[in-house]
Design a protein around this motif. Structure first.
Motif, PDB file in Angstrom:
ATOM      1  N   PHE A 172     -16.734  -5.326  77.206  1.00  0.00           N
ATOM      2  CA  PHE A 172     -15.289  -5.403  76.981  1.00  0.00           C
ATOM      3  C   PHE A 172     -14.520  -5.268  78.283  1.00  0.00           C
ATOM      4  O   PHE A 172     -13.597  -6.040  78.552  1.00  0.00           O
ATOM      5  CB  PHE A 172     -14.852  -4.317  75.985  1.00  0.00           C
ATOM      6  CG  PHE A 172     -13.369  -4.267  75.792  1.00  0.00           C
ATOM      7  CD1 PHE A 172     -12.728  -5.236  75.024  1.00  0.00           C
ATOM      8  CD2 PHE A 172     -12.610  -3.270  76.374  1.00  0.00           C
ATOM      9  CE1 PHE A 172     -11.352  -5.204  74.851  1.00  0.00           C
ATOM     10  CE2 PHE A 172     -11.236  -3.233  76.212  1.00  0.00           C
ATOM     11  CZ  PHE A 172     -10.604  -4.201  75.446  1.00  0.00           C
ATOM     12  N   GLU A 173     -14.898  -4.313  79.107  1.00  0.00           N
ATOM     13  CA  GLU A 173     -14.217  -4.104  80.388  1.00  0.00           C
ATOM     14  C   GLU A 173     -14.386  -5.316  81.298  1.00  0.00           C
ATOM     15  O   GLU A 173     -13.445  -5.746  81.963  1.00  0.00           O
ATOM     16  CB  GLU A 173     -14.724  -2.827  81.068  1.00  0.00           C
ATOM     17  CG  GLU A 173     -14.249  -1.569  80.368  1.00  0.00           C
ATOM     18  CD  GLU A 173     -14.920  -0.300  80.875  1.00  0.00           C
ATOM     19  OE1 GLU A 173     -15.782  -0.374  81.786  1.00  0.00           O
ATOM     20  OE2 GLU A 173     -14.590   0.773  80.338  1.00  0.00           O
ATOM     21  N   PHE A 184     -10.514 -12.005  82.058  1.00  0.00           N
ATOM     22  CA  PHE A 184      -9.482 -12.788  81.406  1.00  0.00           C
ATOM     23  C   PHE A 184      -8.123 -12.106  81.357  1.00  0.00           C
ATOM     24  O   PHE A 184      -7.116 -12.752  81.090  1.00  0.00           O
ATOM     25  CB  PHE A 184      -9.919 -13.157  79.969  1.00  0.00           C
ATOM     26  CG  PHE A 184     -11.111 -14.064  79.949  1.00  0.00           C
ATOM     27  CD1 PHE A 184     -11.001 -15.389  80.343  1.00  0.00           C
ATOM     28  CD2 PHE A 184     -12.354 -13.591  79.570  1.00  0.00           C
ATOM     29  CE1 PHE A 184     -12.093 -16.230  80.320  1.00  0.00           C
ATOM     30  CE2 PHE A 184     -13.456 -14.427  79.554  1.00  0.00           C
ATOM     31  CZ  PHE A 184     -13.321 -15.740  79.941  1.00  0.00           C
ATOM     32  N   GLY A 185      -8.078 -10.810  81.596  1.00  0.00           N
ATOM     33  CA  GLY A 185      -6.809 -10.093  81.601  1.00  0.00           C
ATOM     34  C   GLY A 185      -6.045 -10.272  80.308  1.00  0.00           C
ATOM     35  O   GLY A 185      -6.617 -10.187  79.210  1.00  0.00           O
ATOM     36  N   ASP A 186      -4.772 -10.560  80.418  1.00  0.00           N
ATOM     37  CA  ASP A 186      -3.919 -10.703  79.235  1.00  0.00           C
ATOM     38  C   ASP A 186      -3.811 -12.147  78.760  1.00  0.00           C
ATOM     39  O   ASP A 186      -2.920 -12.476  77.962  1.00  0.00           O
ATOM     40  CB  ASP A 186      -2.507 -10.171  79.546  1.00  0.00           C
ATOM     41  CG  ASP A 186      -2.514  -8.667  79.742  1.00  0.00           C
ATOM     42  OD1 ASP A 186      -3.390  -8.003  79.171  1.00  0.00           O
ATOM     43  OD2 ASP A 186      -1.640  -8.173  80.482  1.00  0.00           O
TER      44      ASP A 186
END
Length: 191
Positions: free
Chosen positions: A179-180, A186-188
């Protein structure tokens, strides 16, 4: 009788120095009159004819400008055309998010095996000598380590379902790491 070309002179020089570290200056001198072409000729021997010529990208024991023919040259010389254009290379890198498709490293990361900054290459999913083509659907971005290890043994790219099943099977710490990594990559961005 015609004099041998620069590639043939380099071929003879390396064959006479199997297992010995040689420098770029020695290779340039061996090339003779085509001194500006020596690096291309070494690359052709390595990529087109299968010579095991190591550089500092392949071995931490070698410094920049040092080369090592690690084993006797192959008897059979396989030749392939240089079919991957700059445009196709850019398309592959962009599609793959400038990320190695086997290990997830990106340019500038430190490769844990070589302790050097990662450089990306374009690799075939189905190798050319097994009938693979130089087309977008058969190419992927690979770091130097994965590209060297992947030759002739890699299969198809994993499916989304398979990847999700692996993540679901993993422990909570591993899931959090995935997940991190995805969040960082991909960020937001809306997917």
């Amino acid at each position: 009788m015609r004099k041998p070309g620069s590639k043939e002179r380099i071929r003879r020089f390396l064959a006479a120095n199997v297992g010995k570290v040689v420098t770029s200056i020695q290779l340039r001198d061996a090339a003779g009159s085509s001194v500006s072409e020596w690096a291309r000729r070494v690359r052709e021997l390595r990529e087109d004819e299968g010579w095991k010529i190591l550089t500092h990208h392949d071995s931490v024991d070698l410094k920049p400008g040092e080369y090592l023919l690690s084993e006797n040259p192959p008897e059979k010389q396989v030749r392939f055309g240089r079919g991957i254009s700059a445009k196709l290379r850019a398309e592959v890198l962009d599609r793959n998010g400038f990320t190695c498709q086997m290990c997830g490293l990106t340019p500038g990361d430190i490769d844990p095996f070589t302790r050097r900054k990662v450089r990306l290459h374009i690799g075939h999913i189905k190798d050319k000598n097994l009938g693979g083509k130089d087309e977008l659907s058969n190419l992927r971005a690979l770091c130097s380590t994965c590209n060297q290890g992947a030759k002739n043994i890699t299969g198809e790219k994993p499916t989304t379902i398979w990847l999700l099943s692996q993540i679901r099977r993993a422990g909570q710490d591993e899931q959090k790491a995935v997940f991190e990594w995805l969040s960082k990559k991909f960020g937001d961005k809306q997917l």
